[in-house]
Design a protein around this motif. Structure first.
Motif, PDB file in Angstrom:
ATOM      1  N   GLY A 198      25.801  25.347 -14.313  1.00 35.91           N
ATOM      2  CA  GLY A 198      24.795  26.202 -14.949  1.00 35.91           C
ATOM      3  C   GLY A 198      24.712  27.560 -14.270  1.00 35.91           C
ATOM      4  N   VAL A 199      24.732  27.543 -12.943  1.00 29.78           N
ATOM      5  CA  VAL A 199      24.626  28.796 -12.190  1.00 29.78           C
ATOM      6  C   VAL A 199      25.881  29.648 -12.424  1.00 29.78           C
ATOM      7  N   ASN A 200      27.045  29.000 -12.348  1.00 27.97           N
ATOM      8  CA  ASN A 200      28.297  29.750 -12.507  1.00 27.97           C
ATOM      9  C   ASN A 200      28.400  30.405 -13.878  1.00 27.97           C
ATOM     10  N   SER A 201      27.835  29.727 -14.882  1.00 25.18           N
ATOM     11  CA  SER A 201      27.931  30.288 -16.234  1.00 25.18           C
ATOM     12  C   SER A 201      27.114  31.581 -16.346  1.00 25.18           C
ATOM     13  N   LEU A 202      26.208  31.786 -15.401  1.00 20.60           N
ATOM     14  CA  LEU A 202      25.380  32.998 -15.435  1.00 20.60           C
ATOM     15  C   LEU A 202      25.940  34.114 -14.564  1.00 20.60           C
ATOM     16  N   ARG A 203      27.018  33.811 -13.879  1.00 22.11           N
ATOM     17  CA  ARG A 203      27.605  34.848 -13.017  1.00 22.11           C
ATOM     18  C   ARG A 203      28.203  35.937 -13.894  1.00 22.11           C
ATOM     19  N   SER A 204      27.911  37.169 -13.539  1.00 23.62           N
ATOM     20  CA  SER A 204      28.534  38.270 -14.258  1.00 23.62           C
ATOM     21  C   SER A 204      28.498  39.501 -13.365  1.00 23.62           C
ATOM     22  N   SER A 205      29.129  40.553 -13.796  1.00 19.00           N
ATOM     23  CA  SER A 205      29.281  41.732 -12.935  1.00 19.00           C
ATOM     24  C   SER A 205      27.943  42.450 -12.694  1.00 19.00           C
ATOM     25  N   ASP A 206      26.942  42.151 -13.532  1.00 15.43           N
ATOM     26  CA  ASP A 206      25.662  42.834 -13.290  1.00 15.43           C
ATOM     27  C   ASP A 206      24.556  41.886 -12.827  1.00 15.43           C
ATOM     28  N   ARG A 207      24.914  40.644 -12.544  1.00 14.42           N
ATOM     29  CA  ARG A 207      23.909  39.705 -12.024  1.00 14.42           C
ATOM     30  C   ARG A 207      24.293  39.276 -10.619  1.00 14.42           C
ATOM     31  N   SER A 208      23.281  39.180  -9.774  1.00 15.40           N
ATOM     32  CA  SER A 208      23.557  38.790  -8.393  1.00 15.40           C
ATOM     33  C   SER A 208      22.822  37.492  -8.083  1.00 15.40           C
ATOM     34  N   ILE A 209      23.323  36.795  -7.086  1.00 15.46           N
ATOM     35  CA  ILE A 209      22.722  35.505  -6.726  1.00 15.46           C
ATOM     36  C   ILE A 209      22.590  35.408  -5.212  1.00 15.46           C
ATOM     37  N   LEU A 210      21.430  34.935  -4.791  1.00 12.69           N
ATOM     38  CA  LEU A 210      21.229  34.657  -3.368  1.00 12.69           C
ATOM     39  C   LEU A 210      20.986  33.155  -3.234  1.00 12.69           C
TER      40      LEU A 210
ATOM     41  N   ARG B  35      28.039  22.159   1.312  1.00  9.45           N
ATOM     42  CA  ARG B  35      28.462  21.428   0.122  1.00  9.45           C
ATOM     43  C   ARG B  35      28.318  22.233  -1.175  1.00  9.45           C
ATOM     44  N   LEU B  36      27.161  22.879  -1.371  1.00  7.73           N
ATOM     45  CA  LEU B  36      26.909  23.635  -2.591  1.00  7.73           C
ATOM     46  C   LEU B  36      27.951  24.736  -2.787  1.00  7.73           C
ATOM     47  N   LEU B  37      28.420  25.259  -1.634  1.00  9.87           N
ATOM     48  CA  LEU B  37      29.310  26.423  -1.700  1.00  9.87           C
ATOM     49  C   LEU B  37      30.723  26.050  -2.154  1.00  9.87           C
ATOM     50  N   ASP B  38      30.997  24.749  -2.207  1.00  9.09           N
ATOM     51  CA  ASP B  38      32.254  24.299  -2.811  1.00  9.09           C
ATOM     52  C   ASP B  38      32.238  24.541  -4.316  1.00  9.09           C
ATOM     53  N   TYR B  39      31.028  24.521  -4.855  1.00  9.35           N
ATOM     54  CA  TYR B  39      30.904  24.613  -6.314  1.00  9.35           C
ATOM     55  C   TYR B  39      30.487  26.006  -6.769  1.00  9.35           C
ATOM     56  N   ILE B  40      29.656  26.656  -5.960  1.00  4.81           N
ATOM     57  CA  ILE B  40      29.307  28.046  -6.255  1.00  4.81           C
ATOM     58  C   ILE B  40      29.867  28.861  -5.094  1.00  4.81           C
ATOM     59  N   VAL B  41      30.985  29.472  -5.316  1.00  6.42           N
ATOM     60  CA  VAL B  41      31.684  30.110  -4.198  1.00  6.42           C
ATOM     61  C   VAL B  41      31.081  31.493  -3.934  1.00  6.42           C
ATOM     62  N   PRO B  42      30.581  31.693  -2.705  1.00  5.00           N
ATOM     63  CA  PRO B  42      29.907  32.963  -2.408  1.00  5.00           C
ATOM     64  C   PRO B  42      30.900  34.064  -2.007  1.00  5.00           C
ATOM     65  N   ASP B  43      30.481  35.297  -2.175  1.00  3.48           N
ATOM     66  CA  ASP B  43      31.269  36.423  -1.683  1.00  3.48           C
ATOM     67  C   ASP B  43      30.968  36.674  -0.204  1.00  3.48           C
ATOM     68  N   PHE B  44      29.701  36.401   0.161  1.00  2.00           N
ATOM     69  CA  PHE B  44      29.292  36.618   1.551  1.00  2.00           C
ATOM     70  C   PHE B  44      28.459  35.442   2.040  1.00  2.00           C
ATOM     71  N   VAL B  45      28.594  35.152   3.306  1.00  2.00           N
ATOM     72  CA  VAL B  45      27.784  34.101   3.921  1.00  2.00           C
ATOM     73  C   VAL B  45      27.077  34.699   5.137  1.00  2.00           C
ATOM     74  N   HIS B  46      25.772  34.426   5.242  1.00  2.00           N
ATOM     75  CA  HIS B  46      25.003  34.907   6.392  1.00  2.00           C
ATOM     76  C   HIS B  46      24.367  33.721   7.092  1.00  2.00           C
ATOM     77  N   VAL B  47      24.309  33.800   8.380  1.00  2.00           N
ATOM     78  CA  VAL B  47      23.667  32.725   9.126  1.00  2.00           C
ATOM     79  C   VAL B  47      22.338  33.242   9.678  1.00  2.00           C
ATOM     80  N   LEU B  48      21.294  32.478   9.377  1.00  2.00           N
ATOM     81  CA  LEU B  48      19.964  32.870   9.788  1.00  2.00           C
ATOM     82  C   LEU B  48      19.497  31.960  10.919  1.00  2.00           C
TER      83      LEU B  48
END
Lengths: 445, 251
Positions: free
Chosen positions: B187-199, B206-219
């Protein structure tokens, strides 16, 4: 005949005794001996017993100071609006009957439904008084208080509704109880006789045509014969300065069913006594109530259900939303008589407090004298859920709309089963409007 | 899309965020990872406008607006969406009713015409299919009696309805079994587009196997201590959070 007293034990009753002296010979049915006798007796009882005070357990949380501060004078009549219909429930295809300050409006067309008779009390007393003798005041005899006696002594008119056996009235009967005269004492009577196997929906719709004060003491008596099914909704939307102390009493024969619903939004102080006697096996009653109060409004619902026969069920749910410095009182009494086996009686009173100044006093009272019964009661008091409000806001809904959505959802449970749709929508709109009204500044108790 | 500069926030006087800096461009997917108590959820809630948290310093710019000055509902209408870690149950308000009010509030804000009942129903049925949600759930009270997975799917359904510019997903993967996780990710991937961003805010890789991020930050301790690409998440998974914390401490 019993003589009228010279003195009043409760000085608050004196102005009413004086009014009684002035008018009692002109009241409806004055020539009917049993009625005249009963009026005098009620007045005498009122003078000796007085109006309730907060020392009476049943009135502990309802101060009557403001109600009693000024005596109200019996409505003189004649304040008839040009078009009473505009006060009706919008869009409701009903058989509408208007009572103006407690007196049946003669301009009302006779009801066109077959098997339904709607007459004024005074006409009935003039034509056929003995038919009323057997039922007037019969169910209301028990647990009466000063305001009941006031009505018994001084009532002038009202409506008698009879539904013939096995008739189904398709359109709701709307009793438009319109208050037109400022600061008047209004004492209507309503009598409903639902014959065997009939079905009817009645909406008692109390509304003020003025913004002034007044004291409304209505008495409703209902007799449900075997298998009758009556839906009875009361909408209390009087002016915000009006006082009301009303009562409804019902007697249910075997397998009859009464669905009662009381929705209170108006009035400065409202006290409702609702007493249901389940006298025949298999009778059922629903007692539902919703009240939304703001400013310094006060609503007190006193309910009693007596399970007097086997296999009867009762389901009671009162829900209140209290804002500002408003106050709610709920007293729910369930009495299961000896031998009333297989009784199922449920009761709940849930309250949402929207402000720190608001208050609810809730008291269940169960008296069980039979075995093999199921009775339950519960009361909750809570506040709007902050998390839910924030959740709705993050969905783009502004806080006022979010609040209203949550509150409607809370009281909605009581309105869920309301039909037809225009009535449902009207009730929702009334509650909604009440909550968006800042509501401060009105006189309160 | 979003720039967070030196953001500090506290709850009941206790500092939780201690100077967050984050730049999210259009079309990018960022993941914020961190141990429990690092401030992940606080960041998500502060962005959405929960007044429980007090912003003590810093600024946040969202599509050119000063985000912190905006009421939560305005943030939502301007295209910020928060998928809750613990979606709230609202007895008596149907999913359908809430979503219609919400969608039309957004449309009014944008000067668009409100959807009528038919148009709305058509839209929501289409979106419900996207997260494989049965229609009966639309008529039920919001999240009431929903399982953990159903609640999370309901969040993604809402996200799909709003088509937000920036979606903040707060531990959307927690409590999901693998099948539900795939549906949510899809569902999330289907909403990915060049003008939408996701945090994505998450504890696990585990989640990042399915929704592959461009950047990863450690808090950690309310600060971003390390940033990288998706490989950072894998490294973190292997070495544990103590690795970055030690590393940051040494640096």
């Amino acid at each position: 005949m019993q003589a009228l007293p010279d003195a009043c034990a409760d000085p608050r009753t004196r102005p009413y005794l004086e009014q009684f002296r002035d008018v009692h010979e002109t009241l409806s049915g004055a020539g009917v001996e049993w009625l005249a006798r009963s009026r005098v007796s009620s007045m005498a009882h009122l003078c000796s017993g007085g109006f309730p005070t907060q020392r009476d357990e049943d009135w502990k949380y309802t101060p009557l100071r403001s109600v009693m501060a000024h005596p109200f004078s019996l409505a003189v009549g004649g304040h008839v609006p040009d078009d009473p219909d505009r006060y009706g429930v919008p869009g409701l295809d009903s058989l509408r009957v208007a009572c103006i300050d407690g007196i049946l409006d003669s301009r009302c067309a006779p009801c066109p439904a077959a098997g339904l008779s709607v007459q004024s009390f005074s006409d009935m007393l003039a034509r056929n008084p003995d038919q009323l003798k057997s039922c007037m005041g019969k169910v209301s005899g028990a647990r009466s208080h000063g305001f009941v006696l006031l009505n018994e002594a001084l009532h002038r008119d009202g409506v008698v509704i009879e539904i013939a056996p096995r008739v189904r009235i398709d359109r709701p009967v709307e009793l438009l109880m319109l208050s037109c005269e400022d600061s008047a004492l209004v004492l209507p009577r309503i009598l409903i006789i639902a014959s065997e196997g009939c079905r009817v929906e009645i909406v008692e719709h109390q509304v003020s045509a003025h913004a002034g004060s007044g004291l409304y003491c209505g008495m409703t008596e209902m007799y449900l014969e075997p298998g009758a099914h009556v839906k009875y909704s009361v909408i209390q939307n009087q002016s915000r300065s009006a006082y009301q102390v009303s009562g409804a009493w019902a007697e249910l024969a075997e397998n009859s069913r009464l669905d009662c619903r009381t929705v209170s939004v108006g009035g400065a102080l409202t006290r409702n006594d609702l007493a249901v006697n389940l006298t025949g096996p298999g009778a059922h009653c629903d007692m539902l109530g919703a009240y939304c109060l703001s400013g310094r409004q006060h609503v007190d619902n006193h309910t009693t259900v007596v399970h007097g026969a086997e296999n009867c069920t009762s389901n009671e749910l009162y829900k209140g939303v209290l804002d500002d410095r408003s106050r709610g009182v709920f007293h729910g009494r369930i009495r299961v008589e000896e031998g009333a086996r297989k009784t199922d009686a449920q009761q709940a009173n849930n309250t949402l407090l929207l402000s720190r100044g608001a208050e609810i006093d809730t008291k269940p009272q169960l008296e069980i004298y039979a075995d093999d019964v199921k009775c339950s009661h519960g009361a909750t008091v809570g506040q709007l859920d902050d998390k839910a409000l924030f959740y709705l806001q993050t969905r783009g809904i502004d806080p006022a709309a979010a609040r209203s959505m949550l509150i409607s959802a809370f009281v909605g449970e009581v309105l869920q089963s309301v039909e037809p749709q225009p009535l449902h929508d009207y009730l929702c709109a009334l509650l909604d409007e009440q909550l968006s009204d800042p509501g401060t500044g009105e006189p309160g108790p | 899309m979003l720039s967070v500069r030196n953001l500090h926030a506290a709850v009941e006087g206790k500092a939780i965020l201690n100077g967050i800096n984050l730049e999210i461009g259009p079309g990018q997917v960022h993941a914020i990872m961190g141990p429990n108590g690092s401030g992940k959820s606080t960041l998500a809630n502060v962005l959405a406008g929960r007044d429980h948290f007090e912003v003590t310093a810093g600024e946040v710019e969202f599509r050119g607006w000063d985000l912190l000055e905006m009421e939560p509902e305005i943030r939502a209408r301007e295209g910020l969406f928060l998928a809750f870690q613990y979606p709230v149950e609202i007895p008596g308000v149907s999913n359908l009713h809430m979503l219609k009010a919400a969608v039309n509030a957004v449309r009014r804000h944008r000067g668009e015409e409100e959807l009528n009942a038919m148009e709305f129903l058509k839209l929501i049925k289409q979106k419900a299919a996207l997260v494989e949600m049965r229609q009966e759930f639309l008529y039920r009270s919001v999240n009431e009696g929903f399982s953990g997975g159903e609640k999370k799917r309901n969040e993604i359904l809402q996200m799909a309805m709003f088509e937000p510019r920036l979606s903040v997903l707060d531990e959307t993967d927690s409590g999901l079994d693998i099948d539900a996780l795939k549906i949510v990710a899809q569902g999330v991937n289907s909403l990915r587009s060049s003008d939408r961003s996701i945090l994505l805010v998450t504890h696990y890789q585990r989640l990042l196997d399915y929704i592959v991020p461009d950047f990863v930050h450690v808090l950690a301790h309310g600060k971003i201590i390390r940033s990288g690409d998706k490989d950072l998440a894998l490294e973190l998974e292997r070495k544990g959070y103590s690795w970055v914390e030690d590393h940051a401490g040494a640096a």
